[in-house]
Design an enzyme around this catalytic site. Structure first.
Site, short mmCIF file in Angstrom:
data_model
loop_
_atom_site.label_atom_id
_atom_site.label_comp_id
_atom_site.label_asym_id
_atom_site.label_seq_id
_atom_site.Cartn_x
_atom_site.Cartn_y
_atom_site.Cartn_z
CE LYS A 1 -17.04 1.15 10.20
NZ LYS A 1 -16.13 1.29 11.53
CE LYS B 1 -15.26 -2.35 18.17
NZ LYS B 1 -14.43 -0.92 18.33
CG ASP C 1 -11.64 -1.64 16.81
OD1 ASP C 1 -12.49 -2.09 16.16
OD2 ASP C 1 -11.73 -1.60 18.06
NE ARG D 1 -9.11 4.41 10.90
CZ ARG D 1 -8.59 5.07 11.97
NH1 ARG D 1 -7.34 5.73 11.81
NH2 ARG D 1 -9.30 5.29 13.08
#
Ligand code: BES
Ligand code: ZN
Ligand code: MG
Length: 510
Positions: free
Chosen positions: A279, A291, A361, A365
């Protein structure tokens, strides 16, 4: 950039440690031997009892990684002797040797000296091979001498441009036995330092296209490596809906970087490839699910998994294993914007599976599932992905080891063995079908977050598992490794976790 990162070199020499002129001579001391070992004893004699006197004071207990300096006053060739603790002799590991060498090099850089002679290799237990010792010392020297200071004005601290390290032993045959390890350690140490520098660069310096340019440069330097870059247009064509969704809010377009190492020889070429997938979110603001601002700057490290793959591919190409290896790095910047993906969006990923994005967020994945699908299409026999994926993994394991999940016991065992030899630690977590239940969506094939926050590291793993099909797969959540690591390693920022782990895994893959 104001200046170049410190340049470290490591060579070997058959000579008596006390006769080699240098700024520091580093020697090992065990905590459970009661008296100085052979080399320390000789130095003690040369220095008229100084080592024994120091040990008698009791403040240096030779715990693994502890140090004490003795100034030699011209009595032997080195200007200083650095005693480095190795802990208990019977408990000695290659990781402790690596740590001792790292601390010795760190001390040399901190003292602003140019040369260090290393004799940590002397009188070690026979159960650790000379090759392992040579590699561990060399990796440690690279690690400990590293500083991330390319943006500091040169005048600030007067650090030297280079550190010259020489590993010495009086016995030429011992030097010869270590040299293979020193060679591998140099390759891996340099690759790790490179990875640390790229990981440490902030989001305004490294974005997905800039990272792709770095990968291209790495591939260009080695004939066994090729690099394919999929730009936005190519990603649209191949329906990389996950990567495109995460990159949609950024002014820097996303990329998928595909490095390929090809071995020499028909038998090696005939083996099925394996893939390392990392990633690389060059900055993770959280996107629309933004965030909190405190600590958000740490999210420049959200590319560390991809950079671990980049560093490992650099080392792998130089170490030349007999196996085709892909290094696949999906890269995007996760930003809030009018064109960003929203909570509630349903996207179609490269695999054709649809995903309900409940939280923007949980973006790692989404880029990984496309890259993993791409790896399965290259007919890979095994896929290992690595990512700063979840805060939940940091809650579970802290900052000392990464979470390891997967669908194949043999692959898990191989990664555990690589962790042990490399010192990049992992801990095996479950990733069974119960957790996949948690990721179900009522309106798409899968949801990008779990129904609750519980087991968040594992539900993230369960999401990825849905994209691997029958392929052997393992997932490493390294969220706690590169983040929160300031000044723990002699240098600010990234410790380059994963480069040694993935390299050891790939080189020994069976
Ligand atoms: N990059 C973060 C994970 C992370 C958090 C790494 C803290 C290092 C330290 C990731 O993209 C993320 O934001 N994950 C979310 C997932 C959640 C929304 C299900 C998290 O962990 O909070
Ligand atoms: Zn992230
Ligand atoms: Mg995130």
């Amino acid at each position: 950039m104001a200046r170049k990162i410190i340049s470290t070199t490591v060579k070997t020499k058959a000579a008596a440690p006390v006769s080699v002129k240098s700024d520091i001579l580093a020697i090992g001391v065990f905590s459970d031997e009661g008296k100085p070992g052979k080399l320390a004893g000789q130095i003690n004699k040369n220095l008229k009892g100084a080592v024994k006197k120091l040990l008698a004071l009791g403040d240096f207990k030779a715990k693994c990684g502890s140090t004490a300096v003795i100034y030699t006053d011209g009595k032997i060739a080195p200007a200083r002797v650095l005693l480095v603790g190795l802990g208990q002799r019977k408990k000695l590991t290659s990781d402790c040797i690596r740590k001792a060498a790292s601390i010795a090099a760190n001390t040399a850089v901190t003292l602003k000296v140019a040369t260090i002679t290393v004799a940590l290799n002397q009188q070690l237990p026979a159960k650790i091979s000379p090759e392992t010792i040579g590699q561990a010392i060399t990796e440690g020297l690279y690690f400990g001498s590293y500083r991330y200071d390319e943006f500091l004005s040169a005048s600030k601290d007067n650090r030297l441009d280079s550190l010259k390290c020489t590993i010495v032993d009086d016995a030429p045959e011992k030097i010869k036995a270590m040299s293979k390890g020193v060679k591998a350690g140099t390759i891996i140490g340099k690759a790790q330092s490179y990875a640390r520098t790229i990981a440490n660069r902030p989001g305004n310096i490294i974005n997905p296209p800039k990272l792709a340019a770095q990968a291209r440069k790495v591939a260009k330097a080695d004939p066994s490596l090729t690099c394919k870059i999929f730009d936005e247009k190519a990603l649209i064509q191949m329906n990389a809906g996950g990567i495109l969704a995460v990159g949609a809010g950024s002014a820097s377009p996303p990329r998928m970087i595909v490095l390929k190492y090809t071995p020499k020889g028909a038998a090696a070429k005939a083996k099925k490839p394996i893939a390392l997938v990392g990633k690389a979110v060059t900055f993770d603001s959280g996107g629309i699910s933004i965030k909190p601002s405190a600590g958000m700057e740490e999210m420049k490290f959200d590319k560390s998994g991809g950079i671990a793959v980049l560093g490992a591919m650099k080392a792998i190409a130089a170490l030349k294993p007999a196996q085709t290896i892909y290094g696949i790095i999906p890269s995007a910047e996760n930003m809030p914007d009018g064109s960003a993906c929203r909570p509630g969006d349903i996207i179609t990923t490269m695999s054709g599976k649809t995903v309900e994005i409940k939280n923007t967020d949980a973006e790692g994945r989404l880029i990984l599932c496309d890259a993993i699908h791409y790896a399965t299409k290259q007919k890979c026999e095994a896929i290992v992905d690595i990512a700063t994926l979840t805060g939940a993994c940091v809650v579970a394991l802290g900052k000392y080891m990464a979470g390891l999940m997967g669908n194949d016991d043999n692959l898990i065992e191989q990664l555990k063995a690589a962790a042990k030899s490399s010192g990049d630690k992992v801990w095996h977590l479950p990733c069974t079908d119960e957790y996949s239940e948690d990721m179900k969506s009522g309106i798409a094939d899968i949801c990008n977050i779990g129904k609750t926050r519980w087991g968040g590291a594992i539900t993230a793993g369960a999401f990825l598992k849905a994209f691997v099909g029958e392929t052997k797969w393992a997932h490493i959540d390294m969220a706690g490794m590169d983040m929160f690591s300031s000044k723990k390693h002699g240098s600010e920022g990234s410790p380059g976790y994963g480069v040694r782990l993935l390299t050891a895994f790939a080189i020994n893959y069976k």
